[in-house]
Write an enzyme that holds these catalytic residues in place. Structure first.
Site, PDB file in Angstrom:
ATOM      1  N   GLY A   1       2.195   2.400  10.525  1.00 23.89           N
ATOM      2  CA  GLY A   1       3.109   3.521  10.319  1.00 23.89           C
ATOM      3  C   GLY A   1       3.803   3.996  11.587  1.00 23.89           C
ATOM      4  O   GLY A   1       4.421   5.053  11.605  1.00 23.89           O
TER       5      GLY A   1
ATOM      6  N   GLU B   1      -5.457  -4.961  10.590  1.00 20.72           N
ATOM      7  CA  GLU B   1      -4.445  -3.923  10.803  1.00 20.72           C
ATOM      8  C   GLU B   1      -4.741  -3.167  12.098  1.00 20.72           C
ATOM      9  O   GLU B   1      -5.586  -2.256  12.111  1.00 20.72           O
ATOM     10  CB  GLU B   1      -4.468  -2.927   9.650  1.00 20.72           C
ATOM     11  CG  GLU B   1      -4.185  -3.535   8.303  1.00 20.72           C
ATOM     12  CD  GLU B   1      -3.592  -2.521   7.339  1.00 20.72           C
ATOM     13  OE1 GLU B   1      -2.468  -2.738   6.907  1.00 20.72           O
ATOM     14  OE2 GLU B   1      -4.233  -1.503   7.055  1.00 20.72           O
TER      15      GLU B   1
ATOM     16  N   ASN C   1       0.879  -1.177   0.000  1.00 15.29           N
ATOM     17  CA  ASN C   1       0.000   0.000   0.000  1.00 15.29           C
ATOM     18  C   ASN C   1       0.912   1.221   0.000  1.00 15.29           C
ATOM     19  O   ASN C   1       1.475   1.575   1.019  1.00 15.29           O
ATOM     20  CB  ASN C   1      -0.889  -0.006   1.255  1.00 15.29           C
ATOM     21  CG  ASN C   1      -1.692   1.286   1.387  1.00 15.29           C
ATOM     22  OD1 ASN C   1      -1.828   2.037   0.428  1.00 15.29           O
ATOM     23  ND2 ASN C   1      -2.223   1.534   2.575  1.00 15.29           N
TER      24      ASN C   1
ATOM     25  N   HIS D   1      -9.417   1.204   4.728  1.00 14.49           N
ATOM     26  CA  HIS D   1      -8.138   1.418   5.433  1.00 14.49           C
ATOM     27  C   HIS D   1      -8.391   2.364   6.605  1.00 14.49           C
ATOM     28  O   HIS D   1      -9.205   3.284   6.506  1.00 14.49           O
ATOM     29  CB  HIS D   1      -7.106   2.003   4.466  1.00 14.49           C
ATOM     30  CG  HIS D   1      -5.725   2.001   5.037  1.00 14.49           C
ATOM     31  ND1 HIS D   1      -5.299   2.958   5.922  1.00 14.49           N
ATOM     32  CD2 HIS D   1      -4.690   1.135   4.882  1.00 14.49           C
ATOM     33  CE1 HIS D   1      -4.055   2.684   6.279  1.00 14.49           C
ATOM     34  NE2 HIS D   1      -3.664   1.575   5.665  1.00 14.49           N
TER      35      HIS D   1
ATOM     36  N   SER E   1       3.263  -2.024  10.311  1.00 18.11           N
ATOM     37  CA  SER E   1       4.718  -2.026  10.493  1.00 18.11           C
ATOM     38  C   SER E   1       5.351  -3.396  10.238  1.00 18.11           C
ATOM     39  O   SER E   1       6.345  -3.742  10.866  1.00 18.11           O
ATOM     40  CB  SER E   1       5.093  -1.491  11.875  1.00 18.11           C
ATOM     41  OG  SER E   1       4.633  -0.155  12.012  1.00 18.11           O
TER      42      SER E   1
ATOM     43  N   GLU F   1      -6.838   4.792   7.655  1.00 16.12           N
ATOM     44  CA  GLU F   1      -6.659   6.220   7.325  1.00 16.12           C
ATOM     45  C   GLU F   1      -7.916   6.772   6.669  1.00 16.12           C
ATOM     46  O   GLU F   1      -8.278   7.928   6.894  1.00 16.12           O
ATOM     47  CB  GLU F   1      -5.407   6.401   6.443  1.00 16.12           C
ATOM     48  CG  GLU F   1      -4.138   6.214   7.263  1.00 16.12           C
ATOM     49  CD  GLU F   1      -2.942   5.683   6.492  1.00 16.12           C
ATOM     50  OE1 GLU F   1      -2.926   5.766   5.251  1.00 16.12           O
ATOM     51  OE2 GLU F   1      -2.007   5.166   7.152  1.00 16.12           O
TER      52      GLU F   1
ATOM     53  N   LYS G   1       0.173   4.214  -0.368  1.00 17.92           N
ATOM     54  CA  LYS G   1      -0.464   5.443   0.162  1.00 17.92           C
ATOM     55  C   LYS G   1      -0.182   6.610  -0.794  1.00 17.92           C
ATOM     56  O   LYS G   1      -0.081   6.394  -1.999  1.00 17.92           O
ATOM     57  CB  LYS G   1       0.028   5.731   1.582  1.00 17.92           C
ATOM     58  CG  LYS G   1      -0.047   4.509   2.489  1.00 17.92           C
ATOM     59  CD  LYS G   1       0.115   4.846   3.932  1.00 17.92           C
ATOM     60  CE  LYS G   1       0.244   3.565   4.718  1.00 17.92           C
ATOM     61  NZ  LYS G   1       0.113   3.757   6.153  1.00 17.92           N
TER      62      LYS G   1
HETATM   63  C1  PEP Z   1      -0.795   0.146   5.841  1.00 16.31           C
HETATM   64  O1  PEP Z   1      -0.807   1.270   5.385  1.00 16.31           O
HETATM   65  O2  PEP Z   1      -1.710  -0.611   5.550  1.00 16.31           O
HETATM   66  C2  PEP Z   1       0.309  -0.262   6.699  1.00 16.31           C
HETATM   67  C3  PEP Z   1       0.265  -1.430   7.262  1.00 16.31           C
HETATM   68  O3  PEP Z   1       1.336   0.644   6.867  1.00 16.31           O
HETATM   69  P1  PEP Z   1       2.758   0.352   7.563  1.00 16.31           P
HETATM   70  O4  PEP Z   1       3.256  -0.961   7.032  1.00 16.31           O
HETATM   71  O5  PEP Z   1       3.609   1.513   7.167  1.00 16.31           O
HETATM   72  O6  PEP Z   1       2.501   0.293   9.039  1.00 16.31           O
END
Ligand code: PEP
Length: 250
Positions: A173, A167, A9, A95, A212, A97, A11
């Site tokens: 992040g 998630e 992803n 997501h 992460s 976000e 973003k």
């Molecule tokens: C994500 O955006 O779905 C995500 C898991 O980000 P990150 O791996 O940076 O935590």
């Protein structure tokens, strides 16, 4: 057997030049990825470039969001048909976000899942709790509520046409990863939630972990019984790290 799936992803990151470099790197190493399905979800404006560069490779691509509308006066929105027009296989829905920054609620996310699925895209449905919710001990309730919104709208069988990404919001992040045991516990509870309604569906649906995940921690997360892949943010922007994660999935 569920085939593991690793999806990047990106973003709102990248430029035409950096994406070309990233994809060149991924293409150079993708032959070493034996078992996992691999995809990248790009910013909409770059999907045409990505489609051109990934055509004929084993790497699929997708969008990060879509409209619930088919077409018309919806400035700034992207329809499922447009994603399909550029060869997208996947689209991320819900997501965290989008949920927190853009006010997408469970019902809207469920509608997006439904629209994507009906159009022939594979929705990657993100679910997960905030830190506050985890500390209150309501992780399972939150995830069940998010999942049930889709099940109520589309039926349990619909989940087979998608992928679930668990998630934990506090891990996205932030560099704070759920431990393999913490992640497995929630993945198992998601699988049980589905199994209580339909055992065959529960057995088939892939549940990715996201938050992460990186080149250093992927192998131990992916070794857990109910973790069927990863949704990768930051680490998907570096070809070597992303490929290491893909290889760790098999
Ligand atoms: C994500 O955006 O779905 C995500 C898991 O980000 P990150 O791996 O940076 O935590």
């Amino acid at each position: 057997m569920r085939q593991p799936i690793i999806a990047g992803n990106w973003k709102m990151n990248g430029s035409r030049a950096s994406i070309k470099q990233l994809l060149d790197g991924i293409k150079a190493g993708i032959g070493e990825v034996k078992a996992a399905e691999v995809a990248v979800c790009a910013p909409s404006i770059y999907i045409a470039d990505v489609a051109e560069q990934l055509a004929g490779t084993p790497v699929a691509w997708g969008g990060q969001n879509l409209s619930t509308e088919e077409k018309g006066a919806f400035t700034g929105e992207i329809a499922a048909s447009m994603l399909l027009d550029f060869g997208c296989k996947y689209v991320i829905v819900g997501h965290s976000e989008r949920r927190t920054l853009y006010g997408e609620d469970d019902q809207l996310v469920a509608q997006k899942f439904a629209v994507a699925r009906k159009a022939g895209l594979t929705p990657i449905l993100c679910v997960g709790e905030t830190l506050e919710e985890r500390e209150k001990g309501i992780t399972e309730d939150v995830v069940a509520r998010q999942l049930n919104a889709v099940i109520d709208l589309e039926g349990i069988e619909a989940l087979v046409d998608g992928v679930i990404a668990y998630e934990p919001v506090w891990a996205i992040g932030t560099g704070k990863t759920a431990t393999p045991e913490q992640a497995q516990e929630t993945h198992a509870s998601i699988r049980k939630m589905m199994a209580d309604k339909d055992a065959a569906v529960a057995e088939k649906v892939r549940i990715q972990y996201g938050g992460s995940m990186n080149a250093a921690n992927a192998a131990e997360l992916l070794a857990m019984a109910d973790i069927d892949g990863g949704l990768i943010g930051g680490a998907s922007l570096k070809a070597d790290d992303f490929l290491t994660i893909c290889k760790a999935a098999g």
